[in-house]
Motif scaffolding. Structure first.
Motif, PDB file in Angstrom:
ATOM      1  N   SER A  56     -18.403  32.070 -44.697  1.00  0.00           N
ATOM      2  CA  SER A  56     -19.508  31.904 -43.746  1.00  0.00           C
ATOM      3  C   SER A  56     -20.327  30.653 -44.059  1.00  0.00           C
ATOM      4  O   SER A  56     -20.747  30.437 -45.196  1.00  0.00           O
ATOM      5  CB  SER A  56     -20.400  33.144 -43.825  1.00  0.00           C
ATOM      6  N   SER A  57     -20.563  29.825 -43.046  1.00  0.00           N
ATOM      7  CA  SER A  57     -21.412  28.641 -43.244  1.00  0.00           C
ATOM      8  C   SER A  57     -22.851  29.117 -43.310  1.00  0.00           C
ATOM      9  O   SER A  57     -23.315  29.797 -42.399  1.00  0.00           O
ATOM     10  CB  SER A  57     -21.309  27.674 -42.062  1.00  0.00           C
ATOM     11  N   SER A  64     -21.960  35.175 -36.541  1.00  0.00           N
ATOM     12  CA  SER A  64     -21.240  34.921 -37.780  1.00  0.00           C
ATOM     13  C   SER A  64     -19.831  35.521 -37.719  1.00  0.00           C
ATOM     14  O   SER A  64     -19.657  36.679 -37.342  1.00  0.00           O
ATOM     15  CB  SER A  64     -22.017  35.541 -38.943  1.00  0.00           C
ATOM     16  N   LYS A 108     -16.761  29.616 -35.153  1.00  0.00           N
ATOM     17  CA  LYS A 108     -17.377  28.311 -34.854  1.00  0.00           C
ATOM     18  C   LYS A 108     -16.819  27.211 -35.742  1.00  0.00           C
ATOM     19  O   LYS A 108     -16.402  26.153 -35.269  1.00  0.00           O
ATOM     20  CB  LYS A 108     -18.907  28.371 -35.059  1.00  0.00           C
TER      21      LYS A 108
HETATM   22  N1  ATP Z   1      -8.755  29.710 -34.067  1.00  0.00           N
HETATM   23  C1  ATP Z   1      -8.571  30.523 -35.101  1.00  0.00           C
HETATM   24  N2  ATP Z   1      -7.335  30.845 -35.516  1.00  0.00           N
HETATM   25  C2  ATP Z   1      -7.125  31.702 -36.544  1.00  0.00           C
HETATM   26  N3  ATP Z   1      -8.134  32.302 -37.235  1.00  0.00           N
HETATM   27  C3  ATP Z   1      -9.395  32.021 -36.870  1.00  0.00           C
HETATM   28  C4  ATP Z   1      -9.696  31.124 -35.793  1.00  0.00           C
HETATM   29  N4  ATP Z   1     -11.019  31.049 -35.666  1.00  0.00           N
HETATM   30  C5  ATP Z   1     -11.531  31.846 -36.625  1.00  0.00           C
HETATM   31  N5  ATP Z   1     -10.569  32.435 -37.348  1.00  0.00           N
HETATM   32  C6  ATP Z   1     -10.724  33.397 -38.478  1.00  0.00           C
HETATM   33  O1  ATP Z   1     -12.048  33.897 -38.466  1.00  0.00           O
HETATM   34  C7  ATP Z   1     -12.737  33.573 -39.682  1.00  0.00           C
HETATM   35  C8  ATP Z   1     -14.176  33.251 -39.371  1.00  0.00           C
HETATM   36  O2  ATP Z   1     -14.236  32.036 -38.631  1.00  0.00           O
HETATM   37  P1  ATP Z   1     -15.379  30.949 -38.883  1.00  0.00           P
HETATM   38  O3  ATP Z   1     -15.650  30.791 -40.327  1.00  0.00           O
HETATM   39  O4  ATP Z   1     -15.027  29.758 -38.097  1.00  0.00           O
HETATM   40  O5  ATP Z   1     -16.614  31.727 -38.225  1.00  0.00           O
HETATM   41  P2  ATP Z   1     -18.072  31.152 -37.962  1.00  0.00           P
HETATM   42  O6  ATP Z   1     -18.421  31.511 -36.564  1.00  0.00           O
HETATM   43  O7  ATP Z   1     -18.159  29.724 -38.327  1.00  0.00           O
HETATM   44  O8  ATP Z   1     -18.923  32.069 -38.929  1.00  0.00           O
HETATM   45  P3  ATP Z   1     -20.260  31.727 -39.745  1.00  0.00           P
HETATM   46  O9  ATP Z   1     -21.377  31.631 -38.754  1.00  0.00           O
HETATM   47  O10 ATP Z   1     -20.400  32.930 -40.628  1.00  0.00           O
HETATM   48  O11 ATP Z   1     -20.008  30.486 -40.493  1.00  0.00           O
HETATM   49  C9  ATP Z   1     -11.950  32.403 -40.269  1.00  0.00           C
HETATM   50  O12 ATP Z   1     -12.076  32.361 -41.664  1.00  0.00           O
HETATM   51  C10 ATP Z   1     -10.526  32.723 -39.839  1.00  0.00           C
HETATM   52  O13 ATP Z   1      -9.975  33.688 -40.685  1.00  0.00           O
END
Ligand code: ATP
Length: 777
Positions: free
Chosen positions: A245-246, A183, A187
């Protein structure tokens, strides 16, 4: 032999308490073996500390094949390898060398991406980086006609997207990009950049200003991209790890016609976290849409506003009118730099783009408001008894909730505080305790919310995937013509990574089960590729051993495994979390059990069980397992919901009741089942209905049986596509840009299989020299 690996001056990695690994070198090496066959090796690290070790020649030869922390120091690569694009180019492939390269690229050179063979390792920058603009898209678009190592472009998400696109064009084969990580690792952001790449790669914007470039994206592509804000509003929430967070997994297929132009999208979602509706941990929030609605309600038409009972709602905790479902976390409602009211407008716009008109939107908001009021219904003890009561006359929340849901308030109160027991054909009522009644009330709220989410996904699929594009129906032709033109898809699987918290529950159990399945597929994929490479290079090889996690999968999904026992217990009226754990212990821990090694003793009492997963041991607390697994509402509430005069509520809950049974819940190519056109197997225990769309009665599919079935269909679908892997990594816990915590990163690389694949590679032929380097040597 020893001298060829460790001779005086050989650079090595030595363990260090502070930094994990630091540089060192061989200080001396005995020239002949002692009587016991060992050699003595002395190393000196960068802090001038000397370390002496003894080892046999055999152990020295094996040094790179075992856990380096328990063995002789791994070898260092020459400085020219400090910034390689692909980790597999490292002559010495070991954990510290890998971390060194990734750290150097990220923290020093601000390079987020590194290849590790077929995997792209992506480190979250936690700040905006200007590498995703239209100019960069154009640079990568078409570049993959060249091979990766001929490119002068750095590793990027777009290389993976472009490779998938080219492979689809070249082989007419469906592609899947699997994006995983823990998380907050990035992703969802990565998945969105990939989707944006697909949507705009064909647009030559070199001479356009930004606005022109944006408007040149066609409406189909707009619709595909509009799915993101919708899914985020309804499926994302602030957690302690990630403000956005998704709380569900998703598999999004972008559909292409024979000209390789986007014609739509299809979405499959997995296991939305329901418990969040009624309860959030400290400093967490409920789903974004509730806050958007409360803040954005002022933007609704005057005539509508009052009807929600949200007008002028003060979200401050001190306010007596605050909603219980939004205040359990006792944290601030605000997320830094997030404007819920503005996001409400974005969500509404996105809903319109996918064909959900304003009237429908208001119907959705009415149900959401109904859920909030539902949570405020007061359930008290009946005086001098434990029985629950709801005061129908004075409970304003009950009146408002039932008005919004168009359900008779007295009947709802009665069903919630009393249950009907059927004893040998005779029905009588028995009182529920307050806790039980609260559980029922919250269960109804969770069920309605989950149904809204499923309804939305289905609706998006109908308009973007199955039923033809709403806006372009006449231009693009009928849905039949459309599915005829549909040729291939590129899918992005954005799925939760392995989870291991201090307290793990049903959700973590399902998530880690999914990760076991995906890990198995990943390892066998890598393994096959490795052996294909040996065959191509005509190298002699013997079978490489790799950790097979089939025993763990058998423990979970086998005939008498955890899922089967959980379902069995969930179906018994007398089943409780305690009886479930007793059953697990008696069945899986017996001396004759084949699962003894994987199903472990839990050290702290009898309320949890421990599984030895590929990424480490995890203990699951069984509290709430049965309730979460049943995941539905009592029959009386089902009748109430289905008998509501709110037509939209009926439509929504019908989708909810039919999930796992209804074919629409898993739209596919040609509309006949799972992704890729296979009819999804019915979840175990699901009742049959000859009429599609009809709510069926009888055995209700449990959450875990629906999940198991959808995972099975997913893994089958993945097998039919070409796979591409992106492993997202969180570089530090405090979300600071460019800060790299080596041990945190190593743990994630281990959990997502990157270190395991490197181990497989090392077990085969660990050292790979380019011909020119080899000749020079
Ligand atoms: N390529 C990127 N450039 C800038 N910021 C980023 C990037 N990737 C992620 N982030 C930052 O990190 C945060 C978390 O990323 P994201 O929501 O994609 O995580 P996740 O792995 O999908 O988490 P979850 O499993 O909780 O959904 C984003 O809200 C953003 O602030």
């Amino acid at each position: 032999m020893a001298e060829s690996i460790y001779s005086k001056g050989t650079k090595v990695w030595l363990e260090d308490k502070e930094q994990g690994w630091i540089h060192g070198e061989v200080f001396s090496c005995s020239s002949s073996a002692h009587e016991d066959g060992t050699l003595e090796l002395t190393f000196v690290n960068d802090r001038e500390k000397k370390i002496t070790m003894k080892a046999t020649l055999k152990e020295i030869a094996q040094n790179t094949t075992r856990d380096p922390r328990k063995n002789l120091p791994p070898l260092c690569n020459a400085p020219e390898y400090d910034r390689v694009d692909d980790l597999t180019q490292l002559p010495h492939l070991n954990e510290p060398s890998i971390l060194h390269v990734i750290r150097n690229r990220y923290a020093t050179h601000k390079q987020l991406y590194t290849y590790s063979g077929i995997v792209l390792v992506a480190i979250n920058p936690f700040t905006d980086v200007p590498i995703y603009g239209q100019d960069v898209i154009q640079a990568y678009a078409g570049a993959a006609v060249k091979k990766r190592d001929e490119l002068d472009l750095s590793p990027h998400l777009f290389t993976i997207a472009e490779e998938a696109y080219r492979a689809m064009q070249r082989d007419s084969q469906d592609q899947t990009i699997i994006v995983s990580g823990e998380s907050g690792a990035g992703k969802t952001e990565s998945a969105k950049y990939i989707m944006r790449y697909m949507a705009s790669m064909k647009t030559d914007v070199s001479n356009m200003i930004h606005e022109e470039a944006v408007s040149s994206v066609t409406s189909v592509e707009h619709q595909v991209l509009a799915t993101n804000p919708i899914l985020e509003a309804f499926g994302n929430a602030k957690t302690s790890k990630n403000d956005n967070s998704s709380r569900f997994g998703k598999y999004i297929q972008i559909l292409f016609d024979s000209n390789h132009t986007i014609i739509g999208a299809r979405i499959r979602t997995y296991l939305l976290e329901r418990s969040r509706i009624s309860f959030q941990q400290r400093s967490e929030r409920n789903y974004h849409i509730f806050y958007q609605l409360c803040q954005g309600v002022a933007t609704l038409p005057n005539s509508e506003r009052a009807k929600f009972g949200l007008d002028g709602v003060n979200l401050e905790l001190t306010d007596g009118n605050s909603f219980r479902y939004l205040s359990s976390s006792s944290s601030s409602f605000k997320i830094d730099n997030v404007d819920d009211a503005a996001n409400f407008a974005t969500t509404r716009q996105a809903l319109s783009v996918v064909g959900i008109d304003s009237e429908r939107q208001l119907s959705i908001f009415r149900l959401l408001a109904g859920i909030l009021h539902l949570g405020n219904i007061d359930i008290q003890h009946r005086r001098d008894a434990k029985d629950a009561i709801i005061d129908c006359k004075s409970d304003l929340a009950l009146a408002k909730a039932m008005e919004l849901l168009s359900i008779d308030a007295e009947r709802f109160a009665r069903c919630t505080t009393k249950k009907v027991i059927d004893a040998r054909g005779e029905k009588y009522e028995s009182a529920r305790t307050v806790d039980q009644a609260v559980g029922v009330r919250d269960g109804v709220a969770k069920f309605i919310y989950n149904s809204i989410f499923d309804w939305l996904v289905r609706r998006i699929n109908d308009s973007l995937g199955e039923g033809g594009v709403v806006v372009e129906e006449t231009e693009e032709g009928s849905s039949e013509e459309r599915s005829r033109r549909e040729r291939t898809f590129i899918a992005v699987l954005d799925i939760y990574g392995f989870e291991h918290f201090q307290m793990n529950s049903f959700e973590q159990f399902c998530i880690n089960y999914a990760n076991e399945k995906l890990q198995q597929q990943f390892i066998s994929h890598v393994f096959k590729l490795e052996q294909t490479e040996y065959a191509q290079e005509a190298i002699d090889w013997t079978t490489i051993d790799f950790s097979d996690n089939q025993p763990c999968i058998d423990l979970i999904e086998g005939k008498l495994g955890i899922l089967a026992l959980l379902d069995e217990e969930s179906r018994l009226a007398t089943g409780t979390d305690d009886s479930f754990i007793d059953k697990l212990n008696s069945q899986l821990k017996s001396p004759s059990s084949q699962h003894k090694a994987i199903f472990k003793d839990h050290l702290h009492g009898n309320e949890a069980f421990t599984i030895a997963h590929y990424a480490g041991d995890v203990s699951y607390n069984v509290d709430g397992f049965l309730e979460k697994n049943r995941g539905t509402v009592p029959d009386e509430h089902r009748d109430l919901l289905m008998g509501s005069t709110n037509v939209f509520l009926r439509e929504v809950v019908e989708v909810g009741f039919n999930v796992g049974i209804d074919r629409h819940a898993f739209p596919s190519k040609g509309g006949s089942g799972g992704p890729g056109g296979v009819i999804s197997p019915k979840p175990e225990g699901a009742a049959h209905s000859s009429e599609p769309g009809k709510v069926v009665s009888g055995r209700k599919p449990t959450q875990c049986s629906v999940f198991k079935t959808s995972l099975l269909t997913l893994t089958e679908a993945l097998q039919r596509t070409s796979l591409h892997y992106i492993r997202c990594v969180k570089p530090n816990e405090s979300k600071k840009p460019w800060v790299f915590d080596g041990s945190l990163v190593a743990a994630q690389l281990r959990a997502c299989g990157v270190l395991e694949t490197i181990r497989i590679t090392s077990e085969g032929y660990p050292t790979r020299w380019r011909y020119e380097d080899f000749v020079q040597r």
